[in-house]
Design a protein around this motif. Structure first.
Motif, PDB file in Angstrom:
ATOM      1  N   LEU A 340      29.096  37.427  50.170  1.00 29.35           N
ATOM      2  CA  LEU A 340      30.234  36.560  50.469  1.00 29.35           C
ATOM      3  C   LEU A 340      29.864  35.090  50.319  1.00 29.35           C
ATOM      4  O   LEU A 340      30.655  34.282  49.807  1.00 29.35           O
ATOM      5  CB  LEU A 340      30.749  36.831  51.892  1.00 29.35           C
ATOM      6  N   GLU A 341      28.677  34.718  50.735  1.00 33.41           N
ATOM      7  CA  GLU A 341      28.218  33.325  50.584  1.00 33.41           C
ATOM      8  C   GLU A 341      28.074  32.962  49.114  1.00 33.41           C
ATOM      9  O   GLU A 341      28.446  31.866  48.686  1.00 33.41           O
ATOM     10  CB  GLU A 341      26.887  33.125  51.313  1.00 33.41           C
ATOM     11  N   GLU A 342      27.521  33.892  48.341  1.00 32.97           N
ATOM     12  CA  GLU A 342      27.340  33.626  46.910  1.00 32.97           C
ATOM     13  C   GLU A 342      28.683  33.492  46.208  1.00 32.97           C
ATOM     14  O   GLU A 342      28.846  32.662  45.311  1.00 32.97           O
ATOM     15  CB  GLU A 342      26.507  34.758  46.294  1.00 32.97           C
ATOM     16  N   ARG A 343      29.674  34.294  46.637  1.00 30.34           N
ATOM     17  CA  ARG A 343      30.995  34.230  46.023  1.00 30.34           C
ATOM     18  C   ARG A 343      31.655  32.870  46.273  1.00 30.34           C
ATOM     19  O   ARG A 343      32.471  32.417  45.458  1.00 30.34           O
ATOM     20  CB  ARG A 343      31.900  35.339  46.585  1.00 30.34           C
ATOM     21  N   LYS A 344      31.328  32.222  47.362  1.00 29.57           N
ATOM     22  CA  LYS A 344      31.913  30.920  47.664  1.00 29.57           C
ATOM     23  C   LYS A 344      31.522  29.864  46.633  1.00 29.57           C
ATOM     24  O   LYS A 344      32.219  28.871  46.456  1.00 29.57           O
ATOM     25  CB  LYS A 344      31.496  30.451  49.053  1.00 29.57           C
ATOM     26  N   THR A 345      30.403  30.101  45.956  1.00 24.30           N
ATOM     27  CA  THR A 345      29.912  29.120  44.983  1.00 24.30           C
ATOM     28  C   THR A 345      30.467  29.371  43.582  1.00 24.30           C
ATOM     29  O   THR A 345      30.199  28.598  42.671  1.00 24.30           O
ATOM     30  CB  THR A 345      28.375  29.164  44.917  1.00 24.30           C
ATOM     31  N   ARG A 346      31.233  30.469  43.423  1.00 26.85           N
ATOM     32  CA  ARG A 346      31.743  30.825  42.103  1.00 26.85           C
ATOM     33  C   ARG A 346      33.253  30.647  42.057  1.00 26.85           C
ATOM     34  O   ARG A 346      33.934  30.746  43.077  1.00 26.85           O
ATOM     35  CB  ARG A 346      31.392  32.282  41.761  1.00 26.85           C
ATOM     36  N   GLU A 347      33.751  30.376  40.880  1.00 27.14           N
ATOM     37  CA  GLU A 347      35.190  30.266  40.697  1.00 27.14           C
ATOM     38  C   GLU A 347      35.622  31.160  39.548  1.00 27.14           C
ATOM     39  O   GLU A 347      34.811  31.526  38.684  1.00 27.14           O
ATOM     40  CB  GLU A 347      35.590  28.820  40.409  1.00 27.14           C
ATOM     41  N   PHE A 348      36.877  31.541  39.570  1.00 23.19           N
ATOM     42  CA  PHE A 348      37.404  32.365  38.489  1.00 23.19           C
ATOM     43  C   PHE A 348      37.682  31.463  37.290  1.00 23.19           C
ATOM     44  O   PHE A 348      38.587  30.629  37.309  1.00 23.19           O
ATOM     45  CB  PHE A 348      38.684  33.071  38.926  1.00 23.19           C
ATOM     46  N   LYS A 349      36.859  31.624  36.275  1.00 19.66           N
ATOM     47  CA  LYS A 349      36.968  30.804  35.072  1.00 19.66           C
ATOM     48  C   LYS A 349      37.192  31.707  33.878  1.00 19.66           C
ATOM     49  O   LYS A 349      36.374  32.577  33.564  1.00 19.66           O
ATOM     50  CB  LYS A 349      35.694  29.981  34.872  1.00 19.66           C
ATOM     51  N   LYS A 350      38.324  31.539  33.222  1.00 18.93           N
ATOM     52  CA  LYS A 350      38.684  32.413  32.113  1.00 18.93           C
ATOM     53  C   LYS A 350      37.670  32.298  30.987  1.00 18.93           C
ATOM     54  O   LYS A 350      37.344  31.194  30.530  1.00 18.93           O
ATOM     55  CB  LYS A 350      40.081  32.068  31.603  1.00 18.93           C
ATOM     56  N   VAL A 351      37.166  33.436  30.545  1.00 15.98           N
ATOM     57  CA  VAL A 351      36.202  33.492  29.446  1.00 15.98           C
ATOM     58  C   VAL A 351      36.712  34.482  28.410  1.00 15.98           C
ATOM     59  O   VAL A 351      37.715  35.179  28.611  1.00 15.98           O
ATOM     60  CB  VAL A 351      34.797  33.900  29.955  1.00 15.98           C
ATOM     61  N   GLY A 352      36.000  34.569  27.295  1.00 14.62           N
ATOM     62  CA  GLY A 352      36.443  35.393  26.181  1.00 14.62           C
ATOM     63  C   GLY A 352      36.476  36.878  26.469  1.00 14.62           C
ATOM     64  O   GLY A 352      37.143  37.636  25.765  1.00 14.62           O
ATOM     65  N   THR A 353      35.758  37.326  27.519  1.00 19.07           N
ATOM     66  CA  THR A 353      35.720  38.754  27.837  1.00 19.07           C
ATOM     67  C   THR A 353      36.843  39.173  28.787  1.00 19.07           C
ATOM     68  O   THR A 353      36.967  40.365  29.091  1.00 19.07           O
ATOM     69  CB  THR A 353      34.365  39.118  28.469  1.00 19.07           C
ATOM     70  N   TRP A 354      37.660  38.210  29.235  1.00 18.35           N
ATOM     71  CA  TRP A 354      38.775  38.579  30.105  1.00 18.35           C
ATOM     72  C   TRP A 354      39.776  39.422  29.310  1.00 18.35           C
ATOM     73  O   TRP A 354      40.094  39.105  28.156  1.00 18.35           O
ATOM     74  CB  TRP A 354      39.456  37.330  30.659  1.00 18.35           C
ATOM     75  N   LEU A 355      40.247  40.478  29.936  1.00 19.08           N
ATOM     76  CA  LEU A 355      41.128  41.420  29.252  1.00 19.08           C
ATOM     77  C   LEU A 355      42.544  40.871  29.131  1.00 19.08           C
ATOM     78  O   LEU A 355      43.070  40.250  30.054  1.00 19.08           O
ATOM     79  CB  LEU A 355      41.167  42.746  30.014  1.00 19.08           C
ATOM     80  N   GLN A 356      43.151  41.143  27.976  1.00 21.94           N
ATOM     81  CA  GLN A 356      44.531  40.750  27.722  1.00 21.94           C
ATOM     82  C   GLN A 356      45.239  41.921  27.043  1.00 21.94           C
ATOM     83  O   GLN A 356      44.628  42.700  26.316  1.00 21.94           O
ATOM     84  CB  GLN A 356      44.588  39.512  26.811  1.00 21.94           C
ATOM     85  N   TRP A 357      46.541  42.037  27.278  1.00 24.80           N
ATOM     86  CA  TRP A 357      47.340  43.039  26.604  1.00 24.80           C
ATOM     87  C   TRP A 357      48.808  42.627  26.680  1.00 24.80           C
ATOM     88  O   TRP A 357      49.196  41.839  27.540  1.00 24.80           O
ATOM     89  CB  TRP A 357      47.144  44.427  27.216  1.00 24.80           C
ATOM     90  N   PRO A 358      49.627  43.148  25.786  1.00 25.36           N
ATOM     91  CA  PRO A 358      51.043  42.737  25.766  1.00 25.36           C
ATOM     92  C   PRO A 358      51.840  43.404  26.878  1.00 25.36           C
ATOM     93  O   PRO A 358      51.454  44.454  27.405  1.00 25.36           O
ATOM     94  CB  PRO A 358      51.516  43.208  24.389  1.00 25.36           C
TER      95      PRO A 358
END
Length: 417
Positions: A340-358
């Motif tokens: 939980l502490e480590e997650r506080k230091t991270r943010e959701f940042k869109k990258v090329g591996t993020w899934l997309q679909w119509p």
């Protein structure tokens, strides 16, 4: 088998002024629709909403009493006294059965080959829940000889309720890597063998039961499994841009290599859109570990928006006496707290591996009857439609997939023999 509490679902109703009062019920066990009409001896005033609503419970109770005794061609039952007899109808005029007008597989737009199987190629082994069956189907022979049969969980839609959510789940799950050690692999897209549309999908079946079905009173819960859960949640969130939104022991299994795997993406969402912060996966992990250690499931009854993780983390977690662990509770808590502490230091940042679909496209065309002034059918025309009325398909001599099946008690007899 399907939990009796979830077997019948009220799809809609038709409450005419002064009666009769009709409710349409979907039976997930037999995959059929049965309408129940209550012909009240005394009309209910339109403004008496409480009594009108109560007719649904009356109709449901009557159907529960008779559902396994009805002939397969019965589409409606009538009654006038709550404890009285029923009459039945097999007339097409009383048939409100609707099937989904399913999209063709090309509409999935999956950018890589995906295995497809036909509905009629599968053999049902069990009914795991509404719209979820355990099935088997023959493997594809190879140069080395015949392939072993595949056992899979089949998730499908035969009514439009929930269709969009399962289509979304199919799109998501099919795009997740099938070699991920902690995600149950997607298996195949399932096609209607009559009209060719997509009716669902299968995922690889992992025997042994979920962590809910075989909890830590049966087999010790391992610290390594919990660490694997944290790892796959991080992968889903940060690498693939997916929030699972239903982390729970019932959605976790242990495979034959003793690895924890997550499944059931029915509530999942892209973090970039449609994400519900109240169903955040960190909250899911916290409550799941707490329940595994304590067997206290009181929080599952609390709406997601009201679950207070901060207060829960301040509590002293007491292991239930029957729970077996391979490490002390404080070791599980330390791993959780560090994560939980480590997650506080991270943010959701869109990258090329993020899934997309119509998004799900507009419904396909289907034949619809054209009526003359006298009410007779004079021809057909193609119109877009989400659902297909069975009585119209029969009237137009159009083919359709018959979803209906024997009641589960009859299936048990078949499997036994």
């Amino acid at each position: 088998m399907i939990d009796p509490n979830f077997r019948l679902w009220t799809g809609s109703g038709a409450l005419l002024n002064g009666g009769p009062y009709t409710w349409h019920f979907t039976d997930f066990d037999q995959r059929r629709l049965v309408s129940v009409t209550y012909c009240s001896p005394v009309p209910i005033p339109d403004e008496d909403h409480e009594r009108l609503d109560a007719t649904q419970d009356l109709c449901l109770a009557k159907l529960r009493k008779h559902i396994d005794d009805l002939e397969t061609d019965v589409v409606r039952i009538f009654f006038s006294e709550p404890e009285g007899p029923i009459t039945t109808s097999t007339s097409q005029d009383d048939d409100e059965t609707m099937y989904v007008n399913n999209q063709l597989p090309i509409e999935l737009h999956i950018p890589f080959p995906v295995k497809t199987i036909r509905f009629d190629s599968m053999t049902e082994l069990d009914r795991m829940g509404p719209n979820v069956d355990l099935v088997t189907y023959a493997g594809v022979p190879t140069a080395d000889g015949p392939a072993a049969d595949t056992k899979a969980a089949f998730k499908y839609w035969f009514v439009s309720n929930g269709m969009y959510r399962k289509w979304y789940e199919l799109q998501l799950w099919a795009r997740l890597p099938r070699d991920h050690p902690h995600i149950v692999p997607f298996d195949a897209v399932v096609l209607d063998h009559v009209r060719g549309g997509v009716i669902g999908f299968t995922n690889v079946y992992i025997p042994g039961g979920t962590l809910k079905e075989t909890d830590a009173t049966v087999r010790p819960f391992r610290l390594s499994w919990f660490q694997q859960l944290l790892s796959v949640v991080d992968d889903l969130n940060y690498r693939y841009g997916i929030m699972h939104q239903d982390i729970a022991a019932r959605n976790l299994v242990i495979d034959e290599k003793d690895n924890l795997r997550i499944f059931d993406f029915n509530f999942s969402s892209r973090i970039s859109e449609y994400y519900d912060p109240h169903r955040d996966d960190m909250k899911g992990v916290i409550f799941t570990l707490y329940e595994i250690l304590t067997l206290d499931e009181q929080y599952r009854q609390v709406p997601h928006a009201e679950r207070d993780t901060a207060a829960l983390l301040l509590q002293q977690w007491e292991k239930h006496p029957d729970v077996k662990l391979d490490s002390e509770v404080h070791e599980f808590r330390k791993v959780l707290d560090d994560w939980l502490e480590e997650r506080k230091t991270r943010e959701f940042k869109k990258v090329g591996t993020w899934l997309q679909w119509p998004l799900m496209p507009e419904p396909p065309l289907r034949p619809a009857p054209v009526y003359g002034l006298d009410g007779a059918v004079t021809g057909t025309e193609m119109r877009p439609a989400v659902v297909l009325m069975r009585r119209q398909l029969i009237q137009l001599n159009e083919p359709y997939l018959n979803w209906e099946r024997p009641a589960s008690y009859q299936l048990r007899d078949v499997l036994k023999n």
